[in-house]
Design an enzyme around this catalytic site. Sequence first.
Site, short mmCIF file in Angstrom:
data_model
loop_
_atom_site.label_atom_id
_atom_site.label_comp_id
_atom_site.label_asym_id
_atom_site.label_seq_id
_atom_site.Cartn_x
_atom_site.Cartn_y
_atom_site.Cartn_z
N GLU A 121 -3.14 5.78 -2.28
CA GLU A 121 -3.16 5.74 -1.68
C GLU A 121 -3.20 7.60 -1.98
O GLU A 121 -1.84 8.10 -2.63
CB GLU A 121 -3.00 6.60 -0.25
CG GLU A 121 -3.98 7.56 0.48
CD GLU A 121 -2.79 8.45 1.56
OE1 GLU A 121 -3.45 9.19 2.39
OE2 GLU A 121 -2.00 8.13 2.61
N ARG A 163 0.41 -1.14 0.18
CA ARG A 163 -0.22 0.25 0.37
C ARG A 163 0.88 1.56 -0.42
O ARG A 163 1.98 1.14 0.89
CB ARG A 163 -0.75 0.54 0.96
CG ARG A 163 -1.94 1.43 1.30
CD ARG A 163 -1.26 2.29 2.53
NE ARG A 163 -2.41 3.56 2.61
CZ ARG A 163 -2.14 4.59 3.34
NH1 ARG A 163 -0.61 4.49 3.53
NH2 ARG A 163 -2.46 5.69 3.37
N ASN A 187 -6.73 11.78 12.53
CA ASN A 187 -6.63 13.04 12.23
C ASN A 187 -7.74 13.96 12.58
O ASN A 187 -7.55 14.89 13.19
CB ASN A 187 -6.07 13.43 10.83
CG ASN A 187 -5.70 13.15 9.72
OD1 ASN A 187 -3.99 13.02 10.37
ND2 ASN A 187 -5.69 13.25 8.49
N VAL A 241 -9.39 8.98 11.31
CA VAL A 241 -9.81 8.41 12.98
C VAL A 241 -8.48 9.28 13.26
O VAL A 241 -8.89 10.62 14.10
CB VAL A 241 -10.38 7.68 13.36
CG1 VAL A 241 -10.19 6.87 14.71
CG2 VAL A 241 -11.23 6.28 12.74
N ASP A 263 1.74 4.87 0.28
CA ASP A 263 1.42 5.80 1.07
C ASP A 263 1.52 7.52 -0.14
O ASP A 263 2.52 8.75 -0.37
CB ASP A 263 2.45 6.47 1.94
CG ASP A 263 1.79 7.87 3.31
OD1 ASP A 263 0.41 7.19 4.15
OD2 ASP A 263 2.70 8.78 3.50
N ALA A 264 0.27 8.21 -0.19
CA ALA A 264 0.05 9.13 -0.57
C ALA A 264 1.27 10.03 -1.76
O ALA A 264 1.36 10.75 -1.23
CB ALA A 264 0.33 10.37 1.10
#
Length: 415
Positions: free
Chosen positions: A107, A69, A209, A207, A71-72
């Site tokens: 993401e 996965r 953040n 959640v 990230d960003a």
Amino acid sequence: MIFLDVVYNHFGPEGNYLRAYAPEFFTDRHHTPWGEAINFDGRGSRVVRDFFIHNALYWLQEFHFDGLRFDAVHAIVDDSPRHILTELAEMVRASLPPDRYVHLILENDANQASLLRRGERCRPQAYTAQWNDDFHHAAHVLITGEHDGYYCDYKEKPIEQLGRCLTEGFAYQGEKSRHRNGQTRGESTQGVPLTAFISFLQNHDQVGNRANGERLTAVADSSAVHAAVAVMALAPSPPMLFMGEEFAAGTPFLYFCDFQGDLAKAVTQGRRSEFARFAAFADPAARERIPDPNVVSTFERSRIDWNSIGQAEHQEWLMYYRGLLKLRREVIEPHLSSACRIRGEYRTHGSFGLTAWWKFADQAELTLMANLGPEPIFDFLTPSAPVIYATNKDSIAALEKGSLRSWSVLWFLKT
């Protein structure tokens, strides 16, 4: 299967000495929200690109992870002719046996559907799927009424955006984003299967953040959450659950870290200042009450209380999730084998009502009827198909009279 979350958009602010002996890894031509950008496109970038490509292969070949996965990835800036994300995916696909399924999950706030395109036999050309923030945001606005921050993009027509997510993938496919100062966001999802869009109602970001790390059941009525879960769990797109969600864990999940000295102070103040634009934290005194990320108690409060599963309320939630996932596995998933040939459409009923339907390659038809609001809606028509799920018997009886009660969800399947 086991997945690994990899962060290729920045290095951490502490304990990173790479610049001391390999300054070419960084560039001042680009910037990230977390500090120096990584040099993927400037002088000396070839070795940098190889480092990250081989890091991905390392986890997949040496440790045999089933997926990564990323990230960003919208924060990875690369102006070279061949973007690092494209090269990395191509190298991974070319380096592994064709019969080995490895899932590369993005993401990506930019909603770049082109990275999710399929090839022969509907196999991913590059990336397998993406976390669908649009689904989360539209559903969250509907069941909580919150519209601060990035939720402002979903304030006007969340039920329509949810319908688009369920039947097309992304809500934003080139539309202008108010939160991004009018910039366009996203690409057309035409030709991308719904199985490439991962739906969720909670995750560590959404959640963690929040200022006080509240889970969804702490900020929304339980009937609303039940309805949203029923929509997510049985739709064609794969659902993702956040740890503890399946039994409605009561513990928060706060933003925590373990820095020291000036860095710790900067992170604490930065964390609190982020919420200045939210109405609830406009008062500086309110922001001072936001938990300090660097104190041990913030971390300890975020631990799941596993003993709570034995309590009646949490047992009921657990059985609810298990029942929906069992229904998905046994009744819905057999029709998803030819995901590239699923066709979906939707229509809305006022501000909270939704009908969505999908036709599968085997000619089966799945229909959703949902009222995600606090008042009854009166313009629904009962489809000529068996009910496979209903929030309760009363909702079936009401639909026979053309209405749906508040927070009602019904699913129908015609085979």
